[in-house]
Write a protein that holds these residues in place. Structure first.
Motif, PDB file in Angstrom:
ATOM      1  N   ASP A  41       0.824  -1.218   0.000  1.00 28.45           N
ATOM      2  CA  ASP A  41       0.000   0.000   0.000  1.00 28.45           C
ATOM      3  C   ASP A  41       0.856   1.265   0.000  1.00 28.45           C
ATOM      4  OD1 ASP A  41      -2.214  -1.735   0.223  1.00 28.45           O
ATOM      5  OD2 ASP A  41      -2.080  -1.690   2.409  1.00 28.45           O
ATOM      6  N   ASP A  43       2.004   4.762  -1.021  1.00 32.03           N
ATOM      7  CA  ASP A  43       1.341   5.931  -1.592  1.00 32.03           C
ATOM      8  C   ASP A  43       2.274   7.133  -1.465  1.00 32.03           C
ATOM      9  OD1 ASP A  43      -0.501   7.804  -2.551  1.00 32.03           O
ATOM     10  OD2 ASP A  43      -1.473   8.023  -0.590  1.00 32.03           O
ATOM     11  N   ALA A  44       2.882   7.500  -2.581  1.00 33.89           N
ATOM     12  CA  ALA A  44       3.767   8.671  -2.602  1.00 33.89           C
ATOM     13  C   ALA A  44       2.930   9.860  -3.058  1.00 33.89           C
ATOM     14  CB  ALA A  44       4.935   8.432  -3.541  1.00 33.89           C
ATOM     15  N   ALA A  45       2.527  10.667  -2.091  1.00 29.93           N
ATOM     16  CA  ALA A  45       1.681  11.818  -2.397  1.00 29.93           C
ATOM     17  C   ALA A  45       2.298  13.073  -1.800  1.00 29.93           C
ATOM     18  CB  ALA A  45       0.276  11.599  -1.832  1.00 29.93           C
ATOM     19  N   GLY A  46       2.537  14.053  -2.644  1.00 27.26           N
ATOM     20  CA  GLY A  46       3.104  15.301  -2.143  1.00 27.26           C
ATOM     21  C   GLY A  46       4.508  15.091  -1.610  1.00 27.26           C
ATOM     22  N   GLU A  47       4.735  15.548  -0.405  1.00 31.54           N
ATOM     23  CA  GLU A  47       6.067  15.466   0.193  1.00 31.54           C
ATOM     24  C   GLU A  47       6.182  14.327   1.205  1.00 31.54           C
ATOM     25  OE1 GLU A  47       7.498  19.232   1.507  1.00 31.54           O
ATOM     26  OE2 GLU A  47       6.821  20.221  -0.314  1.00 31.54           O
ATOM     27  N   VAL A  49       5.656   9.851   1.843  1.00 32.55           N
ATOM     28  CA  VAL A  49       5.408   8.503   1.350  1.00 32.55           C
ATOM     29  C   VAL A  49       4.776   7.743   2.509  1.00 32.55           C
ATOM     30  CG1 VAL A  49       6.433   6.369   0.474  1.00 32.55           C
ATOM     31  CG2 VAL A  49       7.396   8.577  -0.206  1.00 32.55           C
ATOM     32  N   ARG A  50       3.575   7.215   2.249  1.00 28.79           N
ATOM     33  CA  ARG A  50       2.882   6.443   3.275  1.00 28.79           C
ATOM     34  C   ARG A  50       2.822   4.991   2.816  1.00 28.79           C
ATOM     35  NH1 ARG A  50       0.827  11.333   3.048  1.00 28.79           N
ATOM     36  NH2 ARG A  50       0.420  12.472   4.963  1.00 28.79           N
ATOM     37  N   TYR A  51       3.015   4.084   3.760  1.00 26.15           N
ATOM     38  CA  TYR A  51       2.955   2.671   3.419  1.00 26.15           C
ATOM     39  C   TYR A  51       2.710   1.843   4.676  1.00 26.15           C
ATOM     40  CZ  TYR A  51       7.913   2.576   4.862  1.00 26.15           C
ATOM     41  OH  TYR A  51       9.095   2.693   5.555  1.00 26.15           O
ATOM     42  N   THR A  71       4.774   6.773   7.846  1.00 26.83           N
ATOM     43  CA  THR A  71       4.771   7.975   7.026  1.00 26.83           C
ATOM     44  C   THR A  71       6.200   8.485   6.991  1.00 26.83           C
ATOM     45  OG1 THR A  71       2.511   8.538   7.672  1.00 26.83           O
ATOM     46  CG2 THR A  71       3.852  10.311   6.728  1.00 26.83           C
ATOM     47  N   THR A  73       8.811  11.320   5.595  1.00 28.56           N
ATOM     48  CA  THR A  73       8.905  12.681   5.065  1.00 28.56           C
ATOM     49  C   THR A  73      10.376  13.032   4.888  1.00 28.56           C
ATOM     50  OG1 THR A  73       8.772  13.585   7.304  1.00 28.56           O
ATOM     51  CG2 THR A  73       6.699  13.476   6.049  1.00 28.56           C
TER      52      THR A  73
END
Length: 146
Positions: A41, A43-47, A49-51, A71, A73
């Motif tokens: 899962d 998810d590289a969004a904006g600044e 990366v969540r996984y 998360t 950053t």
């Protein structure tokens, strides 16, 4: 909730950009952290990366997979990464990795802040420090391979 901080450092023989690129990739943590066996899962969004990383604990013949939310950053791209980890059981760990050029290599410092429920201190601190030492030794090994 109690909170504790600790840090550990290593020097690796490659430039900071190479270390940063490796650490900024969630897939790199499989095997880099001894308990991480999968990453999903992403998810590289904006600044950020969540996984979800899956930690595997073994108790003799039994195993338990612990999904943790991460998360990542980049407060100083190329020089600093922060991982904010939320684990079941109300355990939270924040790891700040700072990369400093040192000759042709990189000094890697990881400062960890961990908070946990009172009754879990020995388990959480024991695992967190053991994992940190393993992770930095494995990073050192990977970077030395070239």
């Amino acid at each position: 909730m109690p909170t504790e901080e600790f840090s550990h450092s290593v020097t690796v023989p490659v430039p900071p950009t190479r270390v940063f690129d490796h650490l900024a990739d969630p897939e790199s943590y499989i095997g880099l952290s001894p308990l991480i066996v999968a990453v999903r899962d992403v998810d590289a969004a904006g600044e950020a990366v969540r996984y979800t990383a899956v930690e595997r604990f073994r108790f003799g013949p039994l195993r338990w997979d612990n999904p943790i939310r991460v998360t990542m950053t980049f407060p100083a791209p190329g020089r600093r990464l922060r991982s904010d980890v939320h684990s079941p059981g109300r355990v939270r760990l924040v790891a700040d990795v700072t990369l400093t050029p040192e000759g042709e290599g990189t000094h890697v410092n990881e400062a960890v802040t961990v908070s946990y429920p009172k009754g879990l201190r020995r388990l959480v601190i024991g695992q967190a420090t053991k994992v940190q030492h393993y992770r930095l030794a494995e990073l050192e090994r990977r970077m030395a391979r070239g």
